[in-house]
Design a protein around this motif. Structure first.
Motif, PDB file in Angstrom:
ATOM      1  N   PRO A  20      -5.118  10.976  -1.287  1.00 45.17           N
ATOM      2  CA  PRO A  20      -3.850  10.614  -0.674  1.00 45.17           C
ATOM      3  C   PRO A  20      -4.318  10.736   1.012  1.00 45.17           C
ATOM      4  CG  PRO A  20      -3.696  13.261  -1.469  1.00 45.17           C
ATOM      5  CD  PRO A  20      -4.534  12.519  -1.928  1.00 45.17           C
ATOM      6  N   GLY A  21      -3.270   9.016   1.735  1.00 56.23           N
ATOM      7  CA  GLY A  21      -4.010   8.929   2.561  1.00 56.23           C
ATOM      8  C   GLY A  21      -5.681   8.319   2.766  1.00 56.23           C
ATOM      9  N   TYR A  22      -6.430   8.329   1.795  1.00 56.44           N
ATOM     10  CA  TYR A  22      -7.502   8.029   1.835  1.00 56.44           C
ATOM     11  C   TYR A  22      -7.911   6.083   2.501  1.00 56.44           C
ATOM     12  CZ  TYR A  22      -9.961  12.546   0.641  1.00 56.44           C
ATOM     13  OH  TYR A  22     -11.172  13.393   1.215  1.00 56.44           O
ATOM     14  N   ALA A  23      -6.653   5.802   1.628  1.00 50.33           N
ATOM     15  CA  ALA A  23      -6.971   4.271   1.714  1.00 50.33           C
ATOM     16  C   ALA A  23      -6.362   3.947   2.962  1.00 50.33           C
ATOM     17  CB  ALA A  23      -7.152   3.894   0.321  1.00 50.33           C
ATOM     18  N   ARG A  28       0.624  -0.912   0.402  1.00 54.55           N
ATOM     19  CA  ARG A  28       0.102  -0.339   0.227  1.00 54.55           C
ATOM     20  C   ARG A  28       1.088   0.856  -0.081  1.00 54.55           C
ATOM     21  NH1 ARG A  28      -1.709   3.869   3.959  1.00 54.55           N
ATOM     22  NH2 ARG A  28      -0.824   2.230   5.853  1.00 54.55           N
ATOM     23  N   ASN A  29       2.078   1.324   1.085  1.00 53.02           N
ATOM     24  CA  ASN A  29       2.271   2.327   0.947  1.00 53.02           C
ATOM     25  C   ASN A  29       3.992   1.965   1.337  1.00 53.02           C
ATOM     26  OD1 ASN A  29       3.585   4.810   1.013  1.00 53.02           O
ATOM     27  ND2 ASN A  29       3.036   6.096   2.724  1.00 53.02           N
ATOM     28  N   PRO A  30       4.927   1.080   0.882  1.00 55.52           N
ATOM     29  CA  PRO A  30       5.749   1.224   1.478  1.00 55.52           C
ATOM     30  C   PRO A  30       6.867   1.670   1.357  1.00 55.52           C
ATOM     31  CG  PRO A  30       6.053   0.211  -0.643  1.00 55.52           C
ATOM     32  CD  PRO A  30       4.523   0.815  -0.702  1.00 55.52           C
ATOM     33  N   GLY A  31       7.153   2.738   0.979  1.00 50.43           N
ATOM     34  CA  GLY A  31       8.425   4.254   1.866  1.00 50.43           C
ATOM     35  C   GLY A  31       8.846   3.845   0.385  1.00 50.43           C
ATOM     36  N   GLY A  88       3.175   3.282  -3.441  1.00 56.66           N
ATOM     37  CA  GLY A  88       2.863   1.405  -3.727  1.00 56.66           C
ATOM     38  C   GLY A  88       1.399   1.744  -4.428  1.00 56.66           C
ATOM     39  N   TRP A  89       0.201   1.259  -4.831  1.00 54.90           N
ATOM     40  CA  TRP A  89      -0.635   0.895  -5.028  1.00 54.90           C
ATOM     41  C   TRP A  89      -1.568   2.335  -5.134  1.00 54.90           C
ATOM     42  CZ3 TRP A  89      -5.268   0.732  -2.053  1.00 54.90           C
ATOM     43  CH2 TRP A  89      -4.996   0.506  -1.035  1.00 54.90           C
ATOM     44  N   SER A  90      -1.893   2.642  -3.407  1.00 57.35           N
ATOM     45  CA  SER A  90      -2.225   3.948  -3.044  1.00 57.35           C
ATOM     46  C   SER A  90      -1.939   4.974  -4.104  1.00 57.35           C
ATOM     47  CB  SER A  90      -1.722   4.101  -1.636  1.00 57.35           C
ATOM     48  OG  SER A  90      -0.543   4.895  -1.364  1.00 57.35           O
ATOM     49  N   ALA A  91      -0.907   5.095  -4.394  1.00 56.68           N
ATOM     50  CA  ALA A  91      -0.286   6.792  -5.243  1.00 56.68           C
ATOM     51  C   ALA A  91      -0.843   6.021  -6.330  1.00 56.68           C
ATOM     52  CB  ALA A  91       1.115   5.938  -5.929  1.00 56.68           C
ATOM     53  N   THR A 130      -8.853  -0.430   4.702  1.00 54.45           N
ATOM     54  CA  THR A 130      -9.460  -0.707   3.439  1.00 54.45           C
ATOM     55  C   THR A 130      -9.619  -2.098   3.000  1.00 54.45           C
ATOM     56  OG1 THR A 130      -9.159   1.536   3.412  1.00 54.45           O
ATOM     57  CG2 THR A 130      -9.977   0.350   1.133  1.00 54.45           C
ATOM     58  N   VAL A 131      -7.986  -2.171   3.314  1.00 55.38           N
ATOM     59  CA  VAL A 131      -7.507  -3.936   2.345  1.00 55.38           C
ATOM     60  C   VAL A 131      -8.047  -4.748   3.398  1.00 55.38           C
ATOM     61  CG1 VAL A 131      -6.191  -5.318   1.734  1.00 55.38           C
ATOM     62  CG2 VAL A 131      -5.627  -2.837   1.595  1.00 55.38           C
ATOM     63  N   ALA A 132      -8.340  -4.864   4.894  1.00 54.83           N
ATOM     64  CA  ALA A 132      -9.349  -5.594   5.261  1.00 54.83           C
ATOM     65  C   ALA A 132      -9.949  -6.334   4.979  1.00 54.83           C
ATOM     66  CB  ALA A 132      -8.961  -5.385   6.894  1.00 54.83           C
TER      67      ALA A 132
END
Length: 583
Positions: free
Chosen positions: A378-381, A362-365, A369-372, A385-387
């Motif tokens: 930004p930051g919504y998911a 999601r946001n590996p750093g 990640g796929w959130s991009a 959300t995944v769970a």
């Protein structure tokens, strides 16, 4: 013991009534919001530590008292009780429900255990690795409740095979009993001292030479009830403790592994919304080495205590004794009884792996990640959300080949309710409400100012003191309750002394899980204790060593790979600027 329970039951109503009355001068004399909030915090701490009321009931006190003291409106308090944490918990419990319902946990545990070997030392290591892996994704309590029956079946086979094993000592481990660490006074357990001496001689003295006829060697009487020898008893203790401890260690590895990790993450999201370094991937990279180091050191320590110091026999032994053959047989039979892997297990495993991958990416750093893919939001998911997305599929995918008459999903709402820890949900909500109240009333800032002299100490010393305090308190109080009490205090302290809040909060959040000392410290300890192989003193002696190993490992992680991973040596932009100094 019965008298103690009766006396404690009679004391509970007195504690419930006397505690608020004894603390009443605090808000009456010091007429400030800080004192009123401190009154509520201390009252909840006493109730949580003594458990005179159910933990979830105590967690509702902020909803009752904050409006009465004018700290927060009732609507404000209610909105704090349900957070992103609860949505993440719902999705994780859906996964756990399916794993438990279709028996995937048993297949994973038995496969891991049989892969390590069946001599006592490797058996202990195999159970520790299997239990730790399961507890990364399931609750510690569920993991122990599922694995311990397997361990007990193995123990019973070992005890049944002891008579055959006593005739062939060549395959047995040398030095398996560590007499310097005997945890019971043998003379107190047996009335006839002469018999005890003969038993001990039969265990500890070298085996007689081959000049004696086998028929003249008589099997010694039982060492202690159901245990034939001291070796068997020590092995049962070691196997029982390794299950309880490894479940707590494994839960550290993922954010969803324990409720305390989730409470910590939600606290960071709520009070430091611009902090993006706390995510599933970074936490896994930080804590997986901690888990591995703790598992290895814990195995060495427990092996030394209960199986002796002959590690070569455990690691390099090729010849199996009768006990080990029986153990291998029962593990093989249990695995074969599961049959071929089912459709339900395959689907559950696929969703399980997919959930872990989506959490990681999601946001590996270190890469987008796929959130991009959603730059406008930004930051919504979040991980919740995944769970929720994948947890929802468990209610849709059919468990069997669908037909016109009957349709059954992988899990039902009834299955979900049986696994959902509603008590934890309320407890965590009460912790969030308490944290919000301490912030609004100014209590957290006031306490941080009182603790500011700690800033004269090196930051590592301050963190060490905090770790030792929470490790001690969590032995007698709920892990989640300890976390919710200390996070609102330690975060402002870190800000006041100019230290990255994560540098203070991460190690204390991890050390809260080190409740190894007592049977009542956490549910996994209580479960293994009920099987009757342990005494409280056994758990205390082993737990002290595990606590030391845990605290030192966390401090090692904090000062080595944790610092560059999370930039702990600088004061972050997302934290309030109080002092310009850093670590």
């Amino acid at each position: 013991m019965r008298r103690l329970r009766c006396s404690w039951s009679s004391l509970k109503p007195l504690i419930i009534i006397i505690t608020p009355l004894a603390l009443l001068p605090l808000p009456l004399v010091i007429r400030k919001k800080e004192a009123e909030c401190a009154y509520i915090l201390i009252l909840m701490a006493v109730y949580w530590m003594t458990e005179v009321l159910p933990l979830s009931v105590t967690a509702l006190l902020p909803a009752l008292l904050f409006p009465l003291f004018g700290i927060m409106k009732s609507s404000q308090v209610a909105s704090v009780y349900f957070k992103d944490f609860h949505l993440l918990l719902l999705g994780v419990i859906c996964l756990a429900t399916s794993i438990e319902k279709w028996g995937l946990h048993q297949r994973i545990a038995l496969r891991l255990v049989t892969g390590f070997g069946v001599n006592p030392g490797m058996l202990m290591l195999g159970f520790m690795v299997g239990c730790a892996f399961l507890s990364m994704w399931l609750s510690n309590t569920s993991t122990v409740a599922m694995v311990m029956p397997i361990v007990e079946a193995v123990i019973q086979q070992v005890l049944n095979a002891s008579e055959e094993a006593s005739k062939d000592h060549k395959g047995a481990l040398n030095g398996i009993s560590n007499l310097a660490l005997q945890l019971e006074d043998i003379e107190a357990q047996h009335d006839q001292s002469e018999k005890i001496k003969s038993i001990e001689a039969g265990i500890t003295e070298p085996v007689q030479t081959a000049t004696e006829e086998p028929e003249s060697v008589k099997a010694p009487p039982p060492y202690n009830g159901k245990y034939r020898t001291h070796e068997d008893h020590m092995m049962c203790k070691g196997l029982s403790l390794c299950i309880a401890y490894s479940s707590s260690i494994g839960g550290l590895t993922t954010l969803s592994g324990t409720s305390t990790n989730l409470i910590f993450a939600e606290y960071i999201y709520q009070y430091y919304p611009d902090c993006t370094v706390i995510n599933f991937g970074n936490w896994f990279v930080l804590c997986l080495p901690i888990c591995i180091i703790m598992l290895i050191l814990s195995w060495i320590f427990l092996h030394w205590m209960y199986l002796g110091s002959n590690f070569r026999a455990s690691l390099c032994s090729r010849q199996r004794s009768e006990k080990e053959k029986h153990t291998a047989r029962v593990l093989r039979d249990q695995y074969n009884s599961l049959g071929p892997i089912s459709w339900q297990e395959i689907i559950t495993m696929i969703i399980f792996i997919l959930m872990a991958i989506l959490w990681f990416t999601r946001n590996p750093g270190f890469m987008p990640g796929w959130s991009a893919l959603f730059p406008d939001y930004p930051g919504y998911a979040t991980d919740a959300t995944v769970a929720l997305l994948l947890g929802f599929t468990f209610f849709i995918i059919p468990a069997h080949k669908p037909n016109a008459e009957h349709y059954e999903a992988l899990i039902t709402w009834k299955d979900f309710q049986a696994c959902m820890p509603w008590e934890i949900s309320l407890l965590v909500g009460g912790g969030f409400a308490l944290a919000e109240g301490t912030k609004i009333s100014g209590l957290s800032t006031w306490v941080a100012e009182l603790l500011t002299p700690l800033g004269s100490l090196p930051p590592l010393a301050t963190v060490t003191i905090a770790c030792l305090i929470v490790t001690s308190i969590t032995e007698v109080a709920s892990n989640a309750a300890t976390t919710t009490i200390f996070l609102p205090i330690l975060a402002p302290l870190a800000e006041a002394i100019g230290v990255n809040p994560l540098y203070m909060l991460i190690p204390t959040a991890l050390c809260v899980s080190f409740s190894f000392l007592l049977p009542v410290s956490n549910p996994p300890n209580a479960i293994v204790f009920t099987y009757g192989h342990l005494t409280s003193m056994d758990m205390v002696k082993a737990g002290l060593g595990l606590n030391v190993i845990g605290v030192l490992t966390v401090l090692l992680a904090l000062t080595t790979w944790g610092t560059p991973l999370l930039n702990l040596d600088t004061y972050p932009d997302w934290a309030p600027v109080v002092n310009g100094t850093g670590v």
